[in-house]
Scaffold this motif. Structure first.
Motif, PDB file in Angstrom:
ATOM      1  N   VAL A 261      12.486  12.365  -2.148  1.00 57.44           N
ATOM      2  CA  VAL A 261      12.056  11.532  -1.029  1.00 57.44           C
ATOM      3  C   VAL A 261      11.193  12.406  -0.123  1.00 57.44           C
ATOM      4  CG1 VAL A 261      12.799  10.209   0.982  1.00 57.44           C
ATOM      5  CG2 VAL A 261      14.104  10.077  -1.156  1.00 57.44           C
ATOM      6  N   THR A 262       9.914  12.016  -0.016  1.00 58.42           N
ATOM      7  CA  THR A 262       8.995  12.734   0.869  1.00 58.42           C
ATOM      8  C   THR A 262       8.304  11.723   1.773  1.00 58.42           C
ATOM      9  OG1 THR A 262       7.090  12.593  -0.618  1.00 58.42           O
ATOM     10  CG2 THR A 262       8.576  14.500  -0.892  1.00 58.42           C
ATOM     11  N   ARG A 263       7.804  12.210   2.891  1.00 59.91           N
ATOM     12  CA  ARG A 263       7.107  11.302   3.819  1.00 59.91           C
ATOM     13  C   ARG A 263       5.874  10.667   3.172  1.00 59.91           C
ATOM     14  NH1 ARG A 263       5.991  13.758   9.308  1.00 59.91           N
ATOM     15  NH2 ARG A 263       5.610  11.586   9.805  1.00 59.91           N
ATOM     16  N   PRO A 264       5.051  11.416   2.423  1.00 59.03           N
ATOM     17  CA  PRO A 264       3.901  10.766   1.779  1.00 59.03           C
ATOM     18  C   PRO A 264       4.322   9.691   0.768  1.00 59.03           C
ATOM     19  CG  PRO A 264       3.524  13.123   1.912  1.00 59.03           C
ATOM     20  CD  PRO A 264       4.961  12.890   2.318  1.00 59.03           C
ATOM     21  N   ARG A 265       5.356   9.938   0.004  1.00 57.77           N
ATOM     22  CA  ARG A 265       5.811   8.933  -0.964  1.00 57.77           C
ATOM     23  C   ARG A 265       6.309   7.688  -0.255  1.00 57.77           C
ATOM     24  NH1 ARG A 265       8.793  12.983  -5.328  1.00 57.77           N
ATOM     25  NH2 ARG A 265       6.833  13.657  -6.305  1.00 57.77           N
TER      26      ARG A 265
ATOM     27  N   LEU B 151       4.536   3.946  -0.595  1.00 58.59           N
ATOM     28  CA  LEU B 151       5.325   2.770  -0.989  1.00 58.59           C
ATOM     29  C   LEU B 151       5.290   1.685   0.087  1.00 58.59           C
ATOM     30  CD1 LEU B 151       8.519   4.230  -2.717  1.00 58.59           C
ATOM     31  CD2 LEU B 151       6.736   2.811  -3.760  1.00 58.59           C
ATOM     32  N   ALA B 152       5.421   2.089   1.337  1.00 60.80           N
ATOM     33  CA  ALA B 152       5.388   1.115   2.434  1.00 60.80           C
ATOM     34  C   ALA B 152       4.018   0.445   2.515  1.00 60.80           C
ATOM     35  CB  ALA B 152       5.737   1.797   3.753  1.00 60.80           C
ATOM     36  N   ALA B 153       2.964   1.226   2.355  1.00 59.40           N
ATOM     37  CA  ALA B 153       1.607   0.665   2.414  1.00 59.40           C
ATOM     38  C   ALA B 153       1.403  -0.363   1.300  1.00 59.40           C
ATOM     39  CB  ALA B 153       0.576   1.785   2.297  1.00 59.40           C
ATOM     40  N   LEU B 154       1.864  -0.051   0.105  1.00 59.56           N
ATOM     41  CA  LEU B 154       1.678  -0.972  -1.018  1.00 59.56           C
ATOM     42  C   LEU B 154       2.593  -2.185  -0.916  1.00 59.56           C
ATOM     43  CD1 LEU B 154       1.182   1.572  -3.914  1.00 59.56           C
ATOM     44  CD2 LEU B 154      -0.551   0.227  -2.714  1.00 59.56           C
ATOM     45  N   ARG B 155       3.741  -2.022  -0.309  1.00 60.43           N
ATOM     46  CA  ARG B 155       4.629  -3.159  -0.094  1.00 60.43           C
ATOM     47  C   ARG B 155       3.973  -4.159   0.850  1.00 60.43           C
ATOM     48  NH1 ARG B 155       8.996  -1.256   3.350  1.00 60.43           N
ATOM     49  NH2 ARG B 155       7.362  -1.610   4.861  1.00 60.43           N
ATOM     50  N   ASP B 156       3.310  -3.641   1.874  1.00 63.96           N
ATOM     51  CA  ASP B 156       2.715  -4.497   2.897  1.00 63.96           C
ATOM     52  C   ASP B 156       1.286  -4.937   2.569  1.00 63.96           C
ATOM     53  OD1 ASP B 156       5.082  -4.184   4.307  1.00 63.96           O
ATOM     54  OD2 ASP B 156       4.292  -2.557   5.560  1.00 63.96           O
TER      55      ASP B 156
ATOM     56  N   GLY C 191       7.099   4.140 -12.592  1.00 62.75           N
ATOM     57  CA  GLY C 191       7.282   2.697 -12.676  1.00 62.75           C
ATOM     58  C   GLY C 191       7.547   2.017 -11.344  1.00 62.75           C
ATOM     59  N   LEU C 192       7.310   2.722 -10.241  1.00 61.21           N
ATOM     60  CA  LEU C 192       7.517   2.131  -8.914  1.00 61.21           C
ATOM     61  C   LEU C 192       6.262   1.437  -8.401  1.00 61.21           C
ATOM     62  CD1 LEU C 192       9.570   4.952  -7.172  1.00 61.21           C
ATOM     63  CD2 LEU C 192      10.405   2.833  -8.210  1.00 61.21           C
TER      64      LEU C 192
ATOM     65  N   GLU D 152      -0.308  -1.852  -6.672  1.00 60.45           N
ATOM     66  CA  GLU D 152       0.631  -2.805  -6.093  1.00 60.45           C
ATOM     67  C   GLU D 152       2.053  -2.319  -6.332  1.00 60.45           C
ATOM     68  OE1 GLU D 152       0.383  -6.654  -7.949  1.00 60.45           O
ATOM     69  OE2 GLU D 152       0.449  -5.815  -9.947  1.00 60.45           O
ATOM     70  N   ALA D 153       2.959  -2.745  -5.469  1.00 64.14           N
ATOM     71  CA  ALA D 153       4.363  -2.352  -5.582  1.00 64.14           C
ATOM     72  C   ALA D 153       5.184  -3.373  -6.367  1.00 64.14           C
ATOM     73  CB  ALA D 153       4.968  -2.141  -4.197  1.00 64.14           C
ATOM     74  N   ARG D 154       4.576  -4.494  -6.733  1.00 68.88           N
ATOM     75  CA  ARG D 154       5.298  -5.497  -7.512  1.00 68.88           C
ATOM     76  C   ARG D 154       5.327  -5.045  -8.973  1.00 68.88           C
ATOM     77  NH1 ARG D 154       4.063 -12.025  -8.272  1.00 68.88           N
ATOM     78  NH2 ARG D 154       5.684 -12.326  -9.846  1.00 68.88           N
ATOM     79  N   VAL D 155       6.488  -4.590  -9.398  1.00 67.95           N
ATOM     80  CA  VAL D 155       6.678  -4.110 -10.767  1.00 67.95           C
ATOM     81  C   VAL D 155       7.915  -4.777 -11.348  1.00 67.95           C
ATOM     82  CG1 VAL D 155       5.563  -1.868 -10.337  1.00 67.95           C
ATOM     83  CG2 VAL D 155       8.017  -2.118  -9.980  1.00 67.95           C
TER      84      VAL D 155
END
Length: 142
Positions: free
Chosen positions: A16-20, A24-29, A65-66, A80-83
Motif C-alpha cells: 500500500v503506497t500513496r501513489p497506488r 486507484l481512487a482516480a480511476l474509480r472516480d 488485475g486491479l 479503468e478500475a472496473r475489472v
C-alpha cells in the motif's frame, strides 16, 4: 473508501503506497482516462509524484488485475478500475468519449465465436462505435 482501496492492494499482494492509492481512487472516480489525465488527477493529491511513478503504478495495477487497460481502435490507451467482468465499451467517433456496456449475451465470454479455430476462448472484447448523444445533438443543431 481508502480502507477498501488498501484492501484491494493487499489482496493482490501489493504494498500500500500513496501513489497506488491515488491512482486507484482516480480511476474509480474517472473511468476511461488516459495516462496524462491519471497523472493530473494524482498530482491534485500528490503534487510531487513523477510521470514514471504513475506509469509504474499503472503497470503494476494492470498486471495485478486491479486495473484494466483498453485501447479501442487506434486510440490512446485508457484505464479503468472496473475489472472482474467481461464488459465492453461504446466509443464516440466524434469526441472519443467511452462508456461501459454490459455483456451482450450470456455468460463469459459473452459471445461464442463462429469458428474458434481450436482456441479455448475465455474473454471477448467488443467495441461499439457510434456518435454520443452530445455530438449527435451538436450535428442536429448545426
Amino acid at each position: 473508501m481508502t480502507a477498501e482501496l488498501e484492501a484491494q492492494l493487499r489482496a493482490a499482494s501489493l504494498r500500500v503506497t500513496r501513489p497506488r492509492l491515488a491512482v486507484l481512487a482516480a480511476l474509480r472516480d474517472h473511468p476511461h482516462v488516459d495516462t496524462d489525465t491519471v497523472i493530473a488527477l494524482v498530482r491534485a493529491d500528490l503534487p510531487t509524484v513523477s510521470h514514471q511513478a504513475v506509469y509504474d503504478v499503472l503497470r503494476a495495477l494492470t498486471e495485478a488485475g486491479l486495473v484494466r487497460r483498453i485501447q479501442p481502435g487506434r486510440s490512446t490507451a485508457r484505464y479503468e478500475a472496473r475489472v472482474g467482468d467481461n464488459h465492453h465499451h461504446v466509443v464516440c467517433r466524434s469526441c472519443g468519449v467511452i462508456a461501459d456496456v454490459d455483456c451482450a449475451v450470456g455468460h463469459v465470454p459473452c459471445l461464442t465465436a463462429s469458428d474458434d479455430h481450436g482456441f479455448v476462448v475465455d474473454e471477448a472484447e467488443v467495441v461499439y462505435w457510434g456518435t454520443c448523444p452530445d455530438c449527435a445533438a451538436d450535428r442536429i443543431s448545426q
